[in-house]
Scaffold this motif. Structure first.
Motif, PDB file in Angstrom:
ATOM      1  N   PRO A 228       0.823  -1.213   0.000  1.00  0.00           N
ATOM      2  CA  PRO A 228       0.000   0.000   0.000  1.00  0.00           C
ATOM      3  C   PRO A 228       0.854   1.259   0.000  1.00  0.00           C
ATOM      4  CG  PRO A 228      -0.029  -1.041   2.162  1.00  0.00           C
ATOM      5  CD  PRO A 228       0.663  -1.995   1.240  1.00  0.00           C
ATOM      6  N   ILE A 229       0.265   2.350  -0.475  1.00  0.00           N
ATOM      7  CA  ILE A 229       0.926   3.649  -0.455  1.00  0.00           C
ATOM      8  C   ILE A 229      -0.031   4.673   0.136  1.00  0.00           C
ATOM      9  CG2 ILE A 229       2.463   3.163  -2.399  1.00  0.00           C
ATOM     10  CD1 ILE A 229       0.601   4.689  -4.210  1.00  0.00           C
ATOM     11  N   ALA A 230       0.527   5.776   0.597  1.00  0.00           N
ATOM     12  CA  ALA A 230      -0.268   6.877   1.151  1.00  0.00           C
ATOM     13  C   ALA A 230      -0.068   8.110   0.283  1.00  0.00           C
ATOM     14  CB  ALA A 230       0.143   7.164   2.590  1.00  0.00           C
ATOM     15  N   TYR A 231      -1.111   8.917   0.189  1.00  0.00           N
ATOM     16  CA  TYR A 231      -1.053  10.145  -0.597  1.00  0.00           C
ATOM     17  C   TYR A 231      -1.500  11.299   0.275  1.00  0.00           C
ATOM     18  CZ  TYR A 231      -2.401  13.692  -4.042  1.00  0.00           C
ATOM     19  OH  TYR A 231      -2.535  14.859  -4.747  1.00  0.00           O
ATOM     20  N   VAL A 232      -0.712  12.344   0.302  1.00  0.00           N
ATOM     21  CA  VAL A 232      -1.097  13.581   0.994  1.00  0.00           C
ATOM     22  C   VAL A 232      -0.894  14.724   0.014  1.00  0.00           C
ATOM     23  CG1 VAL A 232      -0.592  12.738   3.314  1.00  0.00           C
ATOM     24  CG2 VAL A 232       1.212  13.831   2.007  1.00  0.00           C
ATOM     25  N   GLU A 233      -1.672  15.780   0.167  1.00  0.00           N
ATOM     26  CA  GLU A 233      -1.639  16.861  -0.821  1.00  0.00           C
ATOM     27  C   GLU A 233      -1.637  18.220  -0.138  1.00  0.00           C
ATOM     28  OE1 GLU A 233      -3.867  18.155  -4.962  1.00  0.00           O
ATOM     29  OE2 GLU A 233      -4.841  16.790  -3.589  1.00  0.00           O
ATOM     30  N   PRO A 234      -0.446  18.726   0.204  1.00  0.00           N
ATOM     31  CA  PRO A 234      -0.358  20.116   0.660  1.00  0.00           C
ATOM     32  C   PRO A 234      -0.680  21.073  -0.486  1.00  0.00           C
ATOM     33  CG  PRO A 234       1.569  18.831   1.300  1.00  0.00           C
ATOM     34  CD  PRO A 234       0.808  18.030   0.263  1.00  0.00           C
ATOM     35  N   GLU A 235      -0.485  22.355  -0.265  1.00  0.00           N
ATOM     36  CA  GLU A 235      -0.937  23.353  -1.230  1.00  0.00           C
ATOM     37  C   GLU A 235      -0.183  23.303  -2.551  1.00  0.00           C
ATOM     38  OE1 GLU A 235      -3.294  26.050  -2.857  1.00  0.00           O
ATOM     39  OE2 GLU A 235      -3.547  25.259  -0.834  1.00  0.00           O
ATOM     40  N   THR A 236       1.135  23.081  -2.515  1.00  0.00           N
ATOM     41  CA  THR A 236       1.908  23.191  -3.744  1.00  0.00           C
ATOM     42  C   THR A 236       2.594  21.904  -4.156  1.00  0.00           C
ATOM     43  OG1 THR A 236       3.856  23.907  -2.496  1.00  0.00           O
ATOM     44  CG2 THR A 236       2.380  25.632  -3.348  1.00  0.00           C
ATOM     45  N   ARG A 237       2.287  20.791  -3.530  1.00  0.00           N
ATOM     46  CA  ARG A 237       3.017  19.564  -3.826  1.00  0.00           C
ATOM     47  C   ARG A 237       2.165  18.370  -3.425  1.00  0.00           C
ATOM     48  NH1 ARG A 237       8.598  17.396  -3.754  1.00  0.00           N
ATOM     49  NH2 ARG A 237       9.158  19.412  -4.604  1.00  0.00           N
ATOM     50  N   GLY A 238       2.126  17.360  -4.263  1.00  0.00           N
ATOM     51  CA  GLY A 238       1.465  16.118  -3.904  1.00  0.00           C
ATOM     52  C   GLY A 238       2.508  15.078  -3.559  1.00  0.00           C
ATOM     53  N   LEU A 239       2.298  14.327  -2.513  1.00  0.00           N
ATOM     54  CA  LEU A 239       3.274  13.336  -2.073  1.00  0.00           C
ATOM     55  C   LEU A 239       2.661  11.947  -2.110  1.00  0.00           C
ATOM     56  CD1 LEU A 239       4.708  15.139   1.108  1.00  0.00           C
ATOM     57  CD2 LEU A 239       5.471  15.346  -1.253  1.00  0.00           C
ATOM     58  N   LEU A 240       3.298  11.049  -2.844  1.00  0.00           N
ATOM     59  CA  LEU A 240       2.955   9.638  -2.801  1.00  0.00           C
ATOM     60  C   LEU A 240       4.032   8.959  -1.971  1.00  0.00           C
ATOM     61  CD1 LEU A 240       1.823   8.960  -6.467  1.00  0.00           C
ATOM     62  CD2 LEU A 240       0.449   8.534  -4.440  1.00  0.00           C
ATOM     63  N   LEU A 241       3.648   8.408  -0.835  1.00  0.00           N
ATOM     64  CA  LEU A 241       4.594   7.862   0.129  1.00  0.00           C
ATOM     65  C   LEU A 241       4.576   6.337   0.083  1.00  0.00           C
ATOM     66  CD1 LEU A 241       3.631  10.202   3.110  1.00  0.00           C
ATOM     67  CD2 LEU A 241       5.406  10.571   1.379  1.00  0.00           C
ATOM     68  N   GLU A 242       5.751   5.753  -0.028  1.00  0.00           N
ATOM     69  CA  GLU A 242       5.880   4.301  -0.119  1.00  0.00           C
ATOM     70  C   GLU A 242       6.565   3.670   1.080  1.00  0.00           C
ATOM     71  OE1 GLU A 242       6.982   2.897  -4.288  1.00  0.00           O
ATOM     72  OE2 GLU A 242       7.977   4.831  -4.107  1.00  0.00           O
ATOM     73  N   GLU A 243       7.350   4.436   1.810  1.00  0.00           N
ATOM     74  CA  GLU A 243       8.113   3.873   2.908  1.00  0.00           C
ATOM     75  C   GLU A 243       7.172   3.204   3.912  1.00  0.00           C
ATOM     76  OE1 GLU A 243      11.736   3.821   3.634  1.00  0.00           O
ATOM     77  OE2 GLU A 243      11.275   3.762   1.507  1.00  0.00           O
ATOM     78  N   PRO A 244       7.413   1.934   4.258  1.00  0.00           N
ATOM     79  CA  PRO A 244       6.498   1.201   5.153  1.00  0.00           C
ATOM     80  C   PRO A 244       6.193   1.932   6.459  1.00  0.00           C
ATOM     81  CG  PRO A 244       8.059  -0.312   4.169  1.00  0.00           C
ATOM     82  CD  PRO A 244       8.513   1.065   3.769  1.00  0.00           C
TER      83      PRO A 244
END
Length: 296
Positions: A228-244
């Protein structure tokens, strides 16, 4: 070469290499034969199950006579395995960043979404979306129609047999995006979606005060073949996080929110009540309640 857990970048690379192979009119077996590689080497590269070695990618794209711009893009996706985190991050300008997220969203078998102040994109009506971006300081007017088409395309996920769970803070229901008429239609839409068999919508009441999700909204995406991955979306950047460790942190937050959120029936009752209390437009409340009750 040893198989490794596929990352976002290796999956993007695999997608791009499959497309360039198709454009060249070659099969994977024919490419392996011409390159004098094992079939399994080409298969892993195309399926995103190994990071791309620059020499391999250069050789492969040379065989396929890939246009220069695409060749450079694919070479840019080759991974430095000593930097596992930065490769998952991408700048936000549309459509590049949003497309990465959408591509992964389409491959999910399960989605868990928490939203603090707005309705999740998969649940937004067109009028709500337009009102939302009209008030945004970072969305250019020429992007709106493209973003709307992408949003409507993403919502087809709700018609498929995959598990999607939304947890909304009550603040998202109280934020009057677009005014009473827009919000009334949006609330009605939430109720319609909430009775679909693979969609769960739950509400965290604002009376509970502080909670595990106060740091902000996020989405967890689950896959059949990948972690699984996590996604967060601040104002100027989208982050797809993979680190367990990072993903596990968001999973704990979501699990905590699940223990305090209203159940599905109570959540529907809350949505219907707020629709009447906040967004009725002159109709008799009894009639309004009856219209929402058949869904709630």
């Amino acid at each position: 070469m040893e198989d490794r857990e596929p990352t976002i970048r290796s999956r993007m690379l695999g997608d791009g290499l499959r497309a360039t192979l198709h454009a060249a009119g070659l099969s994977a077996r024919e490419a392996a034969r011409r390159l004098e590689w094992q079939d399994s080497t080409v298969s892993r590269l195309l399926n995103g199950k190994r990071g791309g070695d620059p020499i391999e990618v250069a050789t492969f794209t040379g065989l396929c006579k890939t246009p220069r711009a695409e060749r450079e893009r694919l070479l840019g996706l080759c991974e430095d395995r000593t930097k596992p985190d930065w490769t998952s991050r991408y700048d936000a300008p549309f459509p590049q960043g949003l497309q990465v997220y959408t591509d992964h969203e389409q491959e999910t078998v399960g989605i868990k979404c928490f939203q603090t102040v707005i309705i999740p994109g998969l649940l937004q009506t067109e009028a709500y979306f337009r009102a939302l971006v009209a008030g945004a300081a970072t969305v250019r007017s020429e992007e709106i129609e493209d973003r709307l088409r992408l949003r409507l395309g993403r919502q087809k996920l709700l018609e498929q047999r995959r598990s999607i769970t939304f947890i909304l803070h009550e603040a998202a229901l109280r934020l009057a995006v677009g005014g009473a008429e827009t919000m009334s239609a949006q609330m009605h839409h939430l109720l319609r979606m909430s009775v679909r068999p693979h969609v769960s919508i739950r509400v965290v009441p604002d009376t509970l005060g502080a909670h595990a999700g106060t740091a902000g909204s996020f989405t967890l995406m689950e896959f059949t073949e990948f972690k699984p991955i996590a996604y967060v979306e601040p104002e100027t950047r989208g982050l797809l996080l993979e680190e367990p460790k990072e993903v596990a942190s968001y999973q704990r937050v979501f699990n905590s929110l699940s223990t305090i959120a209203l159940d599905e029936r109570e959540s529907r009752d809350t949505i219907a009540r707020l629709a009447i209390d906040l967004y009725s437009s002159g109709e008799a409340n009894d009639d309004r309640l009856q219209r929402f009750d058949h869904l709630a």
